[in-house]
Design a protein around this motif. Structure first.
Motif, PDB file in Angstrom:
ATOM      1  N   PHE A  31       0.832  -1.199   0.000  1.00 13.54           N
ATOM      2  CA  PHE A  31       0.000   0.000   0.000  1.00 13.54           C
ATOM      3  C   PHE A  31       0.873   1.258   0.000  1.00 13.54           C
ATOM      4  O   PHE A  31       0.615   2.199  -0.755  1.00 13.54           O
ATOM      5  CB  PHE A  31      -0.928  -0.017   1.213  1.00 13.54           C
ATOM      6  N   LEU A  32       1.909   1.277   0.833  1.00 13.09           N
ATOM      7  CA  LEU A  32       2.801   2.438   0.881  1.00 13.09           C
ATOM      8  C   LEU A  32       3.496   2.660  -0.459  1.00 13.09           C
ATOM      9  O   LEU A  32       3.628   3.799  -0.914  1.00 13.09           O
ATOM     10  CB  LEU A  32       3.844   2.269   1.983  1.00 13.09           C
ATOM     11  N   LEU A  33       3.935   1.587  -1.092  1.00 19.33           N
ATOM     12  CA  LEU A  33       4.579   1.701  -2.398  1.00 19.33           C
ATOM     13  C   LEU A  33       3.620   2.300  -3.424  1.00 19.33           C
ATOM     14  O   LEU A  33       3.987   3.191  -4.193  1.00 19.33           O
ATOM     15  CB  LEU A  33       5.078   0.334  -2.868  1.00 19.33           C
ATOM     16  N   THR A  34       2.378   1.848  -3.419  1.00 19.94           N
ATOM     17  CA  THR A  34       1.383   2.379  -4.351  1.00 19.94           C
ATOM     18  C   THR A  34       1.095   3.849  -4.052  1.00 19.94           C
ATOM     19  O   THR A  34       0.969   4.656  -4.975  1.00 19.94           O
ATOM     20  CB  THR A  34       0.085   1.557  -4.276  1.00 19.94           C
ATOM     21  N   ALA A  35       1.002   4.203  -2.769  1.00 16.68           N
ATOM     22  CA  ALA A  35       0.753   5.593  -2.396  1.00 16.68           C
ATOM     23  C   ALA A  35       1.900   6.491  -2.861  1.00 16.68           C
ATOM     24  O   ALA A  35       1.664   7.588  -3.388  1.00 16.68           O
ATOM     25  CB  ALA A  35       0.566   5.703  -0.883  1.00 16.68           C
ATOM     26  N   VAL A  36       3.124   6.031  -2.706  1.00  9.93           N
ATOM     27  CA  VAL A  36       4.282   6.807  -3.173  1.00  9.93           C
ATOM     28  C   VAL A  36       4.229   6.969  -4.688  1.00  9.93           C
ATOM     29  O   VAL A  36       4.519   8.058  -5.216  1.00  9.93           O
ATOM     30  CB  VAL A  36       5.601   6.147  -2.713  1.00  9.93           C
ATOM     31  N   MET A  37       3.863   5.903  -5.395  1.00 11.80           N
ATOM     32  CA  MET A  37       3.772   5.991  -6.858  1.00 11.80           C
ATOM     33  C   MET A  37       2.702   7.010  -7.277  1.00 11.80           C
ATOM     34  O   MET A  37       2.925   7.806  -8.197  1.00 11.80           O
ATOM     35  CB  MET A  37       3.458   4.618  -7.462  1.00 11.80           C
ATOM     36  N   LEU A  38       1.552   6.999  -6.617  1.00 12.19           N
ATOM     37  CA  LEU A  38       0.507   7.975  -6.943  1.00 12.19           C
ATOM     38  C   LEU A  38       0.987   9.391  -6.667  1.00 12.19           C
ATOM     39  O   LEU A  38       0.747  10.312  -7.452  1.00 12.19           O
ATOM     40  CB  LEU A  38      -0.769   7.677  -6.141  1.00 12.19           C
ATOM     41  N   TRP A  39       1.676   9.573  -5.543  1.00 16.86           N
ATOM     42  CA  TRP A  39       2.189  10.892  -5.193  1.00 16.86           C
ATOM     43  C   TRP A  39       3.213  11.353  -6.230  1.00 16.86           C
ATOM     44  O   TRP A  39       3.207  12.503  -6.658  1.00 16.86           O
ATOM     45  CB  TRP A  39       2.809  10.865  -3.797  1.00 16.86           C
ATOM     46  N   LEU A  40       4.119  10.459  -6.637  1.00 14.22           N
ATOM     47  CA  LEU A  40       5.131  10.815  -7.639  1.00 14.22           C
ATOM     48  C   LEU A  40       4.498  11.174  -8.976  1.00 14.22           C
ATOM     49  O   LEU A  40       4.934  12.108  -9.649  1.00 14.22           O
ATOM     50  CB  LEU A  40       6.134   9.675  -7.824  1.00 14.22           C
ATOM     51  N   LEU A  41       3.473  10.422  -9.375  1.00 15.30           N
ATOM     52  CA  LEU A  41       2.789  10.749 -10.631  1.00 15.30           C
ATOM     53  C   LEU A  41       2.157  12.135 -10.562  1.00 15.30           C
ATOM     54  O   LEU A  41       2.267  12.925 -11.501  1.00 15.30           O
ATOM     55  CB  LEU A  41       1.730   9.693 -10.950  1.00 15.30           C
ATOM     56  N   ASP A  42       1.495  12.444  -9.449  1.00 13.00           N
ATOM     57  CA  ASP A  42       0.928  13.783  -9.274  1.00 13.00           C
ATOM     58  C   ASP A  42       2.030  14.834  -9.291  1.00 13.00           C
ATOM     59  O   ASP A  42       1.920  15.868  -9.944  1.00 13.00           O
ATOM     60  CB  ASP A  42       0.148  13.878  -7.967  1.00 13.00           C
ATOM     61  N   PHE A  43       3.109  14.564  -8.575  1.00 13.88           N
ATOM     62  CA  PHE A  43       4.220  15.513  -8.483  1.00 13.88           C
ATOM     63  C   PHE A  43       4.825  15.773  -9.856  1.00 13.88           C
ATOM     64  O   PHE A  43       5.082  16.916 -10.233  1.00 13.88           O
ATOM     65  CB  PHE A  43       5.282  14.973  -7.516  1.00 13.88           C
ATOM     66  N   LEU A  44       5.029  14.707 -10.642  1.00 11.38           N
ATOM     67  CA  LEU A  44       5.609  14.871 -11.974  1.00 11.38           C
ATOM     68  C   LEU A  44       4.676  15.637 -12.909  1.00 11.38           C
ATOM     69  O   LEU A  44       5.125  16.465 -13.701  1.00 11.38           O
ATOM     70  CB  LEU A  44       5.964  13.508 -12.569  1.00 11.38           C
ATOM     71  N   CYS A  45       3.368  15.350 -12.812  1.00  8.55           N
ATOM     72  CA  CYS A  45       2.404  16.076 -13.656  1.00  8.55           C
ATOM     73  C   CYS A  45       2.386  17.559 -13.307  1.00  8.55           C
ATOM     74  O   CYS A  45       2.382  18.415 -14.198  1.00  8.55           O
ATOM     75  CB  CYS A  45       1.006  15.487 -13.500  1.00  8.55           C
ATOM     76  N   ILE A  46       2.381  17.869 -12.028  1.00 10.29           N
ATOM     77  CA  ILE A  46       2.358  19.271 -11.598  1.00 10.29           C
ATOM     78  C   ILE A  46       3.663  19.949 -12.006  1.00 10.29           C
ATOM     79  O   ILE A  46       3.672  21.070 -12.516  1.00 10.29           O
ATOM     80  CB  ILE A  46       2.133  19.361 -10.066  1.00 10.29           C
ATOM     81  N   ARG A  47       4.784  19.267 -11.797  1.00 13.79           N
ATOM     82  CA  ARG A  47       6.084  19.832 -12.152  1.00 13.79           C
ATOM     83  C   ARG A  47       6.171  20.091 -13.659  1.00 13.79           C
ATOM     84  O   ARG A  47       6.639  21.143 -14.091  1.00 13.79           O
ATOM     85  CB  ARG A  47       7.186  18.875 -11.711  1.00 13.79           C
ATOM     86  N   LYS A  48       5.702  19.133 -14.457  1.00 17.64           N
ATOM     87  CA  LYS A  48       5.722  19.312 -15.908  1.00 17.64           C
ATOM     88  C   LYS A  48       4.869  20.515 -16.301  1.00 17.64           C
ATOM     89  O   LYS A  48       5.264  21.315 -17.154  1.00 17.64           O
ATOM     90  CB  LYS A  48       5.211  18.049 -16.586  1.00 17.64           C
ATOM     91  N   LYS A  49       3.716  20.649 -15.679  1.00 11.66           N
ATOM     92  CA  LYS A  49       2.825  21.767 -15.987  1.00 11.66           C
ATOM     93  C   LYS A  49       3.490  23.094 -15.632  1.00 11.66           C
ATOM     94  O   LYS A  49       3.448  24.054 -16.397  1.00 11.66           O
ATOM     95  CB  LYS A  49       1.499  21.591 -15.224  1.00 11.66           C
ATOM     96  N   MET A  50       4.141  23.141 -14.477  1.00  9.62           N
ATOM     97  CA  MET A  50       4.763  24.375 -14.029  1.00  9.62           C
ATOM     98  C   MET A  50       5.968  24.738 -14.896  1.00  9.62           C
ATOM     99  O   MET A  50       6.233  25.906 -15.139  1.00  9.62           O
ATOM    100  CB  MET A  50       5.185  24.263 -12.566  1.00  9.62           C
ATOM    101  N   LEU A  51       6.717  23.729 -15.360  1.00  7.08           N
ATOM    102  CA  LEU A  51       7.901  23.999 -16.166  1.00  7.08           C
ATOM    103  C   LEU A  51       7.559  24.346 -17.611  1.00  7.08           C
ATOM    104  O   LEU A  51       8.258  25.128 -18.247  1.00  7.08           O
ATOM    105  CB  LEU A  51       8.852  22.803 -16.134  1.00  7.08           C
TER     106      LEU A  51
END
Length: 142
Positions: A31-51
């Motif tokens: 569960f923790l691994l999946t939660a980290v993956m979801l967080w990273l996907l959100d983080f990468l999408c937001i970062r890509k949008k901001m950049l």
């Protein structure tokens, strides 16, 4: 007899509680691994949008032409993956997978079924004949 029934009920409840606790301990790392993956996907999408946003604005102001065909990507709270609802769904799905009765490489489950007349109770595998495969069709009315 009532004391024996109470002891049996207490034993069943204790076994269920221990099973749930074991499941939580075994599923928590997944569960923790999946939660980290979801967080990273959100983080990468937001970062890509901001950049990419400042570069796109500069290009649009330099061109002064029509806007690009692609609509702008909007990362908002409504379309994020790392939400409480998604984490609940992941936990529930992992619990269902852990407690399922059918596993690859093991014997098929053989639940009891009642014939249409309601009188006779059989097991699903009672309908198998020889080496012929048994096919269950859970048809649809739509």
């Amino acid at each position: 007899a009532p004391a024996a029934a109470m002891l049996h009920s207490l034993g069943v409840h204790t076994l269920q509680l221990l099973t749930q606790a074991a499941a939580c301990i075994l599923l928590f790392p997944r569960f923790l691994l999946t939660a980290v993956m979801l967080w990273l996907l959100d983080f990468l999408c937001i970062r890509k949008k901001m950049l990419t946003m400042p570069a796109a604005e500069e290009a649009a102001s330099a061109d002064e032409g029509p806007p690009p065909d692609d609509p702008p990507v909007c990362v908002s709270d409504s379309n994020r993956m790392f939400t409480l609802e998604s984490l609940k769904a992941v936990w529930h799905g992992q619990k269902l997978d852990f407690f399922k009765s059918a596993h690859v490489g093991s014997l098929a489950p053989n639940p009891e079924v009642i014939q249409l007349d309601g009188q006779k109770r059989l097991r699903i595998l009672d309908f198998a004949r020889g080496k012929r495969p048994l096919i269950l069709n859970f048809g649809s009315c739509t």
